[in-house]
Design an enzyme around this catalytic site. Structure first.
Site, mmCIF file in Angstrom:
data_model
loop_
_atom_site.group_PDB
_atom_site.id
_atom_site.type_symbol
_atom_site.label_atom_id
_atom_site.label_comp_id
_atom_site.label_asym_id
_atom_site.label_seq_id
_atom_site.Cartn_x
_atom_site.Cartn_y
_atom_site.Cartn_z
ATOM 1 N N LYS A 13 0.868 -1.191 0.000
ATOM 2 C CA LYS A 13 0.000 0.000 0.000
ATOM 3 C C LYS A 13 0.892 1.224 0.000
ATOM 4 O O LYS A 13 1.778 1.344 0.853
ATOM 5 C CB LYS A 13 -0.878 -0.039 1.253
ATOM 6 N N PRO A 92 9.255 -5.386 3.315
ATOM 7 C CA PRO A 92 9.867 -5.133 4.622
ATOM 8 C C PRO A 92 8.793 -4.781 5.647
ATOM 9 O O PRO A 92 7.765 -4.190 5.297
ATOM 10 C CB PRO A 92 10.800 -3.940 4.361
ATOM 11 N N GLY A 96 5.927 1.361 6.420
ATOM 12 C CA GLY A 96 5.036 2.389 5.874
ATOM 13 C C GLY A 96 4.321 1.974 4.606
ATOM 14 O O GLY A 96 3.674 2.789 3.954
ATOM 15 N N ILE A 97 4.432 0.688 4.233
ATOM 16 C CA ILE A 97 3.742 0.227 3.023
ATOM 17 C C ILE A 97 2.696 -0.837 3.384
ATOM 18 O O ILE A 97 2.315 -1.662 2.560
ATOM 19 C CB ILE A 97 4.727 -0.252 1.932
ATOM 20 N N GLY A 98 2.260 -0.766 4.636
ATOM 21 C CA GLY A 98 1.075 -1.507 5.056
ATOM 22 C C GLY A 98 1.196 -3.007 5.026
ATOM 23 O O GLY A 98 0.184 -3.703 4.908
ATOM 24 N N GLY A 99 2.410 -3.518 5.135
ATOM 25 C CA GLY A 99 2.590 -4.966 5.096
ATOM 26 C C GLY A 99 1.560 -5.731 5.910
ATOM 27 O O GLY A 99 0.777 -6.517 5.374
ATOM 28 N N GLY A 100 1.525 -5.469 7.194
ATOM 29 C CA GLY A 100 0.627 -6.206 8.080
ATOM 30 C C GLY A 100 -0.839 -6.004 7.723
ATOM 31 O O GLY A 100 -1.625 -6.957 7.707
ATOM 32 N N ASP A 129 -5.442 1.060 8.176
ATOM 33 C CA ASP A 129 -5.208 0.780 6.758
ATOM 34 C C ASP A 129 -5.970 -0.440 6.254
ATOM 35 O O ASP A 129 -5.956 -0.724 5.059
ATOM 36 C CB ASP A 129 -3.710 0.536 6.511
HETATM 37 P P1 ATP Z 1 1.671 0.957 7.880
HETATM 38 O O1 ATP Z 1 2.042 1.332 6.497
HETATM 39 O O2 ATP Z 1 0.219 0.546 7.975
HETATM 40 O O3 ATP Z 1 2.106 1.936 8.918
HETATM 41 P P2 ATP Z 1 3.892 -0.683 8.435
HETATM 42 O O4 ATP Z 1 4.477 -1.119 7.133
HETATM 43 O O5 ATP Z 1 4.537 0.479 9.100
HETATM 44 O O6 ATP Z 1 2.365 -0.423 8.227
HETATM 45 P P3 ATP Z 1 3.818 -3.431 9.356
HETATM 46 O O7 ATP Z 1 4.612 -3.977 8.230
HETATM 47 O O8 ATP Z 1 2.382 -3.802 9.417
HETATM 48 O O9 ATP Z 1 3.920 -1.838 9.475
HETATM 49 O O10 ATP Z 1 4.589 -3.861 10.683
HETATM 50 C C1 ATP Z 1 4.469 -3.204 11.931
HETATM 51 C C2 ATP Z 1 4.795 -4.208 13.066
HETATM 52 O O11 ATP Z 1 3.717 -5.142 13.149
HETATM 53 C C3 ATP Z 1 6.044 -5.040 12.803
HETATM 54 O O12 ATP Z 1 7.102 -4.524 13.548
HETATM 55 C C4 ATP Z 1 5.675 -6.471 13.214
HETATM 56 O O13 ATP Z 1 6.257 -6.847 14.429
HETATM 57 C C5 ATP Z 1 4.174 -6.475 13.396
HETATM 58 N N1 ATP Z 1 3.442 -7.343 12.450
HETATM 59 C C6 ATP Z 1 2.274 -7.940 12.708
HETATM 60 N N2 ATP Z 1 1.819 -8.609 11.647
HETATM 61 C C7 ATP Z 1 2.694 -8.424 10.651
HETATM 62 C C8 ATP Z 1 2.760 -8.866 9.291
HETATM 63 N N3 ATP Z 1 1.809 -9.652 8.777
HETATM 64 N N4 ATP Z 1 3.811 -8.458 8.534
HETATM 65 C C9 ATP Z 1 4.752 -7.672 9.086
HETATM 66 N N5 ATP Z 1 4.757 -7.255 10.361
HETATM 67 C C10 ATP Z 1 3.733 -7.606 11.147
#
Ligand code: ATP
Length: 275
Positions: A13, A92, A96-100, A129
């Site tokens: 995302k 990664p 900030g690309i909404g992995g979780g 998100d």
């Molecule tokens: P956003 O863009 O929504 O801010 P993000 O990329 O900053 O998301 P995530 O990749 O979702 O953040 O990871 C944030 C934290 O959530 C990680 O440090 C990890 O410990 C935890 N986590 C829980 N589920 C997942 C998942 N499916 N993939 C990655 N990290 C996860």
């Protein structure tokens, strides 16, 4: 006959804009954001099982929780059926690309198919998100993430660069100077990409300055991206640290990604098309 296993793509995302426009009394931030989705991402497989399980594989699996802390697990629990989940991690984490969030939405989409019913989950409970990630298509996201308006936009070619530093979203919001910033200005009518790019350049990511203060590597990534040939827009996504560059000419992104990989082999670099 029931389906054995369903595989769902969980796209990255990208927040092309991210305006923080307020904060509610309960602490949730009000946002105004233009979101698009990339053709790079994670892969989630869900299968019926007698108890919950999660296996995390792939090049970005290290450090990702494989238990109830994972958003995939939380999404399946909220759906209310036990499943065996495999998460093939390519994005990664904390980037900030909404992995979780995208993984959680992919689990819900897969389970809807597997069990033949809508999830019934109140999506914002899983994260701001998650509603937009359920759509997985260009949209404007407002409120605390629960208001999602689909948009008809031309695809954009980008490169995504992460300096391999994790950023904590709460820490970035805490470091934010003002929470009452102006929303996006009205978007140009029609999907002409040149007008959209000009308009995008006038918008902001309000989290870029506080995130760069916490992680100076972000400033370096933004600078290096801005030096690339044919670049029209450079910005951070979400709360960082992943940044993106948009190119006006289609196809240029692949060559530029190769150049970035040569010059910065320690960074995560992908080229992608957003839609
Ligand atoms: P956003 O863009 O929504 O801010 P993000 O990329 O900053 O998301 P995530 O990749 O979702 O953040 O990871 C944030 C934290 O959530 C990680 O440090 C990890 O410990 C935890 N986590 C829980 N589920 C997942 C998942 N499916 N993939 C990655 N990290 C996860």
């Amino acid at each position: 006959m029931t389906a054995q296993a369903i595989e769902v793509f969980a796209p990255a995302k990208i927040n092309l804009t991210l305006h923080v426009t307020g904060q509610r009394a309960d602490g949730y931030h009000l946002l105004d954001s233009l979101v698009m989705f990339a053709d790079v991402g994670d892969r989630v497989t869900v299968a019926r099982a007698s108890e919950m399980s999660l296996r995390v594989t792939g090049p970005m699996a290290a450090g990702v929780p494989d238990d109830a802390r994972n958003l995939c697990w939380k999404a399946a629990e909220a759906f209310g059926e036990p499943v065996a989940i495999t998460l093939d991690k390519h994005l990664p984490a904390a980037a900030g690309i909404g992995g979780g969030s995208s993984d959680a939405a992919a689990v819900l989409r897969g389970m809807e198919q597997l069990f033949g019913r809508p999830s019934g989950v109140h999506l914002p409970d899983l994260g701001a998100d998650v509603p937009v990630c359920m759509l997985a298509h260009a949209a404007r996201m407002q409120g605390i993430g629960e208001q999602v308006t689909p948009l008809d936009l031309q695809p954009l070619d980008v490169i995504l660069v992460n300096p391999r530093v994790e950023v904590s979203t709460p820490a970035v919001f805490k470091a934010l100077d003002r929470r009452d910033n102006p929303p996006m200005t009205p978007m140009p009518e029609g999907p002409r990409s040149r007008d959209v790019l000009t308009w995008l350049a006038e918008q902001r990511n309000d989290l870029e300055a506080p995130a760069s203060d916490l992680r100076p590597e972000i400033g370096q990534v933004l600078r290096e991206l801005s030096f690339l040939d044919g670049v029209r827009l450079v910005r951070m996504s979400g709360s960082g640290a992943t940044c993106f560059a948009v190119f006006e000419s289609r196809g240029l992104h692949e060559v530029m990604a190769q150049e970035m990989r040569r010059n910065f082999p320690q960074w995560w670099v992908e080229y992608a098309t957003l839609s």
